[in-house]
Design an enzyme around this catalytic site. Structure first.
Site, PDB file in Angstrom:
ATOM      1  N   GLN A 227      -4.393   6.587   0.683  1.00 29.22           N
ATOM      2  CA  GLN A 227      -3.119   6.317   2.017  1.00 29.22           C
ATOM      3  C   GLN A 227      -1.762   6.476   1.684  1.00 29.22           C
ATOM      4  O   GLN A 227      -1.023   7.029   2.238  1.00 29.22           O
ATOM      5  CB  GLN A 227      -3.623   4.931   2.226  1.00 29.22           C
ATOM      6  CG  GLN A 227      -2.610   5.029   3.202  1.00 29.22           C
ATOM      7  CD  GLN A 227      -2.599   3.395   4.182  1.00 29.22           C
ATOM      8  OE1 GLN A 227      -1.749   2.903   5.018  1.00 29.22           O
ATOM      9  NE2 GLN A 227      -3.355   2.667   3.556  1.00 29.22           N
TER      10      GLN A 227
ATOM     11  N   GLU B 117      -5.062  -1.301  -1.392  1.00 26.53           N
ATOM     12  CA  GLU B 117      -3.353  -1.888  -0.483  1.00 26.53           C
ATOM     13  C   GLU B 117      -3.874  -3.306  -0.405  1.00 26.53           C
ATOM     14  O   GLU B 117      -2.338  -4.084  -1.334  1.00 26.53           O
ATOM     15  CB  GLU B 117      -3.839  -1.270   0.966  1.00 26.53           C
ATOM     16  CG  GLU B 117      -2.883  -2.536   1.777  1.00 26.53           C
ATOM     17  CD  GLU B 117      -1.747  -2.302   2.184  1.00 26.53           C
ATOM     18  OE1 GLU B 117      -1.694  -1.388   1.713  1.00 26.53           O
ATOM     19  OE2 GLU B 117      -0.619  -2.895   1.820  1.00 26.53           O
TER      20      GLU B 117
ATOM     21  N   ASP C  73      -0.273   0.698   0.071  1.00 24.95           N
ATOM     22  CA  ASP C  73       0.271   1.375   0.945  1.00 24.95           C
ATOM     23  C   ASP C  73       0.618   2.348   0.980  1.00 24.95           C
ATOM     24  O   ASP C  73       2.066   3.526   0.499  1.00 24.95           O
ATOM     25  CB  ASP C  73      -1.931   2.175   1.343  1.00 24.95           C
ATOM     26  CG  ASP C  73      -2.656   2.021   0.038  1.00 24.95           C
ATOM     27  OD1 ASP C  73      -2.558   1.253  -1.118  1.00 24.95           O
ATOM     28  OD2 ASP C  73      -3.206   1.628   1.191  1.00 24.95           O
TER      29      ASP C  73
ATOM     30  N   GLY D 165      14.566 -15.212   7.655  1.00 28.63           N
ATOM     31  CA  GLY D 165      16.894 -15.078   7.692  1.00 28.63           C
ATOM     32  C   GLY D 165      16.942 -16.608   7.826  1.00 28.63           C
ATOM     33  O   GLY D 165      16.463 -17.415   7.906  1.00 28.63           O
ATOM     34  N   GLY D 166      18.204 -16.506   8.061  1.00 26.65           N
ATOM     35  CA  GLY D 166      19.273 -17.858   8.532  1.00 26.65           C
ATOM     36  C   GLY D 166      19.743 -18.193   9.305  1.00 26.65           C
ATOM     37  O   GLY D 166      19.965 -19.302   9.888  1.00 26.65           O
TER      38      GLY D 166
HETATM   39  N1  COA Z   1     -11.002  19.067  -8.981  1.00 23.62           N
HETATM   40  C1  COA Z   1     -12.357  17.762  -9.354  1.00 23.62           C
HETATM   41  N2  COA Z   1     -12.023  16.693 -10.436  1.00 23.62           N
HETATM   42  C2  COA Z   1     -11.489  16.329  -9.521  1.00 23.62           C
HETATM   43  C3  COA Z   1     -10.519  16.496  -8.449  1.00 23.62           C
HETATM   44  C4  COA Z   1     -10.402  18.396  -9.025  1.00 23.62           C
HETATM   45  N3  COA Z   1     -10.215  18.906  -7.340  1.00 23.62           N
HETATM   46  N4  COA Z   1      -9.668  15.537  -7.997  1.00 23.62           N
HETATM   47  C5  COA Z   1      -9.575  14.411  -8.489  1.00 23.62           C
HETATM   48  N5  COA Z   1     -10.835  14.693  -9.246  1.00 23.62           N
HETATM   49  C6  COA Z   1     -10.976  13.843 -10.585  1.00 23.62           C
HETATM   50  C7  COA Z   1     -10.494  13.132 -11.256  1.00 23.62           C
HETATM   51  O1  COA Z   1     -10.528  13.807 -12.280  1.00 23.62           O
HETATM   52  C8  COA Z   1     -10.647  11.715 -11.614  1.00 23.62           C
HETATM   53  O2  COA Z   1     -12.255  12.272 -12.148  1.00 23.62           O
HETATM   54  P1  COA Z   1     -11.863  11.260 -14.252  1.00 23.62           P
HETATM   55  O3  COA Z   1     -12.576   9.671 -13.609  1.00 23.62           O
HETATM   56  O4  COA Z   1     -13.137  11.820 -14.660  1.00 23.62           O
HETATM   57  O5  COA Z   1     -10.972  11.349 -14.530  1.00 23.62           O
HETATM   58  C9  COA Z   1     -10.991  11.069 -10.117  1.00 23.62           C
HETATM   59  O6  COA Z   1     -11.841  12.511  -9.470  1.00 23.62           O
HETATM   60  C10 COA Z   1     -10.429  10.917  -9.464  1.00 23.62           C
HETATM   61  O7  COA Z   1     -10.553   9.868  -9.921  1.00 23.62           O
HETATM   62  P2  COA Z   1      -9.840   8.073  -9.454  1.00 23.62           P
HETATM   63  O8  COA Z   1      -7.700   7.948  -8.773  1.00 23.62           O
HETATM   64  O9  COA Z   1     -10.227   7.215  -9.834  1.00 23.62           O
HETATM   65  O10 COA Z   1     -10.946   7.840  -7.701  1.00 23.62           O
HETATM   66  P3  COA Z   1     -11.229   6.553  -7.044  1.00 23.62           P
HETATM   67  O11 COA Z   1     -11.694   6.695  -5.755  1.00 23.62           O
HETATM   68  O12 COA Z   1     -12.181   6.227  -8.397  1.00 23.62           O
HETATM   69  O13 COA Z   1     -10.408   5.072  -7.485  1.00 23.62           O
HETATM   70  C11 COA Z   1      -8.006   4.449  -6.598  1.00 23.62           C
HETATM   71  C12 COA Z   1      -9.767   5.309  -6.134  1.00 23.62           C
HETATM   72  C13 COA Z   1      -7.602   4.794  -5.237  1.00 23.62           C
HETATM   73  C14 COA Z   1      -8.123   3.331  -6.791  1.00 23.62           C
HETATM   74  C15 COA Z   1      -6.757   4.830  -7.869  1.00 23.62           C
HETATM   75  O14 COA Z   1      -6.920   6.558  -7.433  1.00 23.62           O
HETATM   76  C16 COA Z   1      -5.910   4.421  -7.900  1.00 23.62           C
HETATM   77  O15 COA Z   1      -6.041   3.233  -8.277  1.00 23.62           O
HETATM   78  N6  COA Z   1      -5.173   5.114  -7.476  1.00 23.62           N
HETATM   79  C17 COA Z   1      -3.185   4.654  -7.777  1.00 23.62           C
HETATM   80  C18 COA Z   1      -3.501   3.467  -7.165  1.00 23.62           C
HETATM   81  C19 COA Z   1      -3.224   4.356  -5.502  1.00 23.62           C
HETATM   82  O16 COA Z   1      -2.473   4.811  -4.826  1.00 23.62           O
HETATM   83  N7  COA Z   1      -4.173   3.324  -4.841  1.00 23.62           N
HETATM   84  C20 COA Z   1      -4.302   3.103  -3.404  1.00 23.62           C
HETATM   85  C21 COA Z   1      -4.367   4.153  -2.392  1.00 23.62           C
HETATM   86  S1  COA Z   1      -4.008   4.665  -1.503  1.00 23.62           S
END
Ligand code: COA
Length: 415
Positions: free
Chosen positions: A17, A139, A168, A247-248
């Site tokens: 998001q 979030e 988010d 607020g106030g």
């Molecule tokens: N081709 C190949 N690999 C891909 C890819 C693509 N097109 N796009 C993504 N990937 C891989 C990445 O390289 C990564 O791999 P790695 O862990 O081996 O390095 C993985 O997919 C992405 O992982 P990640 O971001 O860790 O996803 P997740 O589903 O485990 O975690 C979140 C999701 C949101 C918790 C995490 O991305 C995060 O903390 N983001 C930052 C904070 C944030 O935006 N949070 C709010 C989300 S609404």
């Protein structure tokens, strides 16, 4: 008609998001947003909270309008080359992967700068540098770590998260501002830069008034506009203030006619000081306008509970819309508690484009929230979200790949 961000190309590496909120706004302002997704799977939200089998979810469609979708396996060596070509062609790379994921892919800040020194690299992370910098964050974690949960809810209950996605979507908004600011600075310097919006920081920014209150509390030991005053006790930290106004001008949520069966038959009522005499007239307590115990804002503070109870006796005789109509006549600030159903059906929001009906090839018609920011010279036209990989061939051709090369990359699993 031209758009504010015409000519700006965004390499959109966002998912879920926070990041998609940001790039959707940039797309609405006219940027060409190329969303890079994992081949075969795509943004995980495509399949989350689905209401129709095998069709992109509303979660996805409502956060990815006006974008193009390409699928690239960025861990495949040939896929990496395609990504490099995109980096060279784009102005901004936006990502919200877990910390370190972009580096692990081989796309460090230094490498990206080598490929394109004008590239702006914009990231959402859960936390900025510090003890939690490596954490994955969603979030509600951000709401809790940014001060929103400890200050939301009622004093006698646990911390509460809010339905507004301040962690988010809120952070996505912050990031969008950082990106256009960096684009502006680039017109002077010619250089890209890193833009970081941490979700904890974004939430805290929106909770600024609560840090204000923390310092007021430490100095004076009390806060007279909080419902804890005068009979409750204050601890060391800003307490939850229920529905008190931030607020106030004291405010509270009051029952309206029908509250016994309608969970949203309520109105937010603000006892704004300049209209106090009018409030007294409306609720039939004319004597309060001159009674020294009620006539001034300071005198009223110890009686707020009783005052709102008296006003509520009046609001309970009216529907929230009747009460609005009467109160607005006297410029008394108030607001109906609108349900999502009422908002979805509100004609004025349709008229302004804040609520939009969009047609989608596999889903059919659905409602979405349009661009909440209206520019007079850059009107927003909300276009449906892309299907997974819908624009892979188109974008590859723009990068200079021939149909044969595209086929070969597809066979190799790179795209
Ligand atoms: N081709 C190949 N690999 C891909 C890819 C693509 N097109 N796009 C993504 N990937 C891989 C990445 O390289 C990564 O791999 P790695 O862990 O081996 O390095 C993985 O997919 C992405 O992982 P990640 O971001 O860790 O996803 P997740 O589903 O485990 O975690 C979140 C999701 C949101 C918790 C995490 O991305 C995060 O903390 N983001 C930052 C904070 C944030 O935006 N949070 C709010 C989300 S609404």
């Amino acid at each position: 008609m031209s758009k504010a961000l015409d000519g700006v190309r965004i390499l959109d590496f966002t998912h879920v998001q926070s990041g998609p909120t940001c790039t959707q706004l940039l797309a609405w302002f006219g940027a060409d947003v190329i969303k890079v997704e994992r081949a075969g799977a795509g943004d995980i939200t495509r399949e989350q909270l689905r209401d129709i089998p095998d069709v992109d979810s509303l979660y996805f469609t409502m956060l990815n309008h006006n974008k193009r979708s390409v699928t690239i396996d960025t861990k495949n060596p040939e896929g990496k080359l395609v990504l490099e070509a995109l980096i060279q062609k784009c102005d901004v790379l936006v990502e919200n992967f877990a910390p370190g994921a972009l580096d692990r892919m081989g796309f460090t800040w230094e490498r990206i700068q080598e490929l394109n020194p004008r590239m702006i690299v914009a990231s959402v992370k859960g936390f900025g540098p510090g003890p939690y910098e490596d954490c994955k964050v969603y979030e509600n974690v951000a709401q809790c770590a940014g001060g929103a949960a400890s200050t939301t809810g009622f004093d006698d209950g646990p911390p509460v998260v809010t339905g507004a996605q301040i962690g988010d979507s809120g952070t996505g908004l912050h990031l969008a501002l950082g990106i256009v600011t960096a684009l502006y600075q680039r017109t002077q310097t010619g250089r890209g830069q890193k833009v970081l919006a941490a979700m904890q920081d974004g939430v805290l920014n929106l909770c600024r008034v609560k840090l204000r209150d923390q310092q007021r509390l430490e100095r004076t030991g009390t806060m007279k506009e909080y419902p804890q005053y005068p009979n409750g006790t204050f601890g060391e930290a800003v307490p939850r203030a229920g529905n008190a106004s931030g607020g106030g001008q004291p405010g509270w949520i009051l029952k309206c006619k029908g509250w016994e069966t309608d969970p949203n038959a309520y109105i937010y009522f603000i006892t704004q000081a300049p209209v106090w005499a009018k409030i007294c007239n409306v609720i039939g307590k004319e004597e309060w306008a001159t009674d020294p115990n009620y006539a001034t804002p300071a005198a009223r503070l110890p009686h707020l509970k009783d005052i709102f109870a008296e006003i509520e006796r009046w609001t309970m005789t009216k529907t929230k819309f009747e009460a609005m109509q009467i109160l607005n006549k006297y410029d008394i600030p108030c607001g109906p508690i609108l349900s999502m159903k009422e908002i979805a059906e509100e004609p004025s929001l349709r008229k302004t484009g804040t609520i939009v009906e969009v047609d989608h090839p596999t889903r059919g018609k659905y409602l979405t929230v349009g661009n909440p920011i209206k520019l007079s010279d850059s009107p927003t036209e909300v276009k449906r979200s892309p299907l997974l990989g819908e624009h892979t061939d188109e974008v590859m051709a723009e990068l200079g790949y021939s149909p044969e090369q595209i086929n070969a990359l597809r066979t190799a699993g790179a795209i």
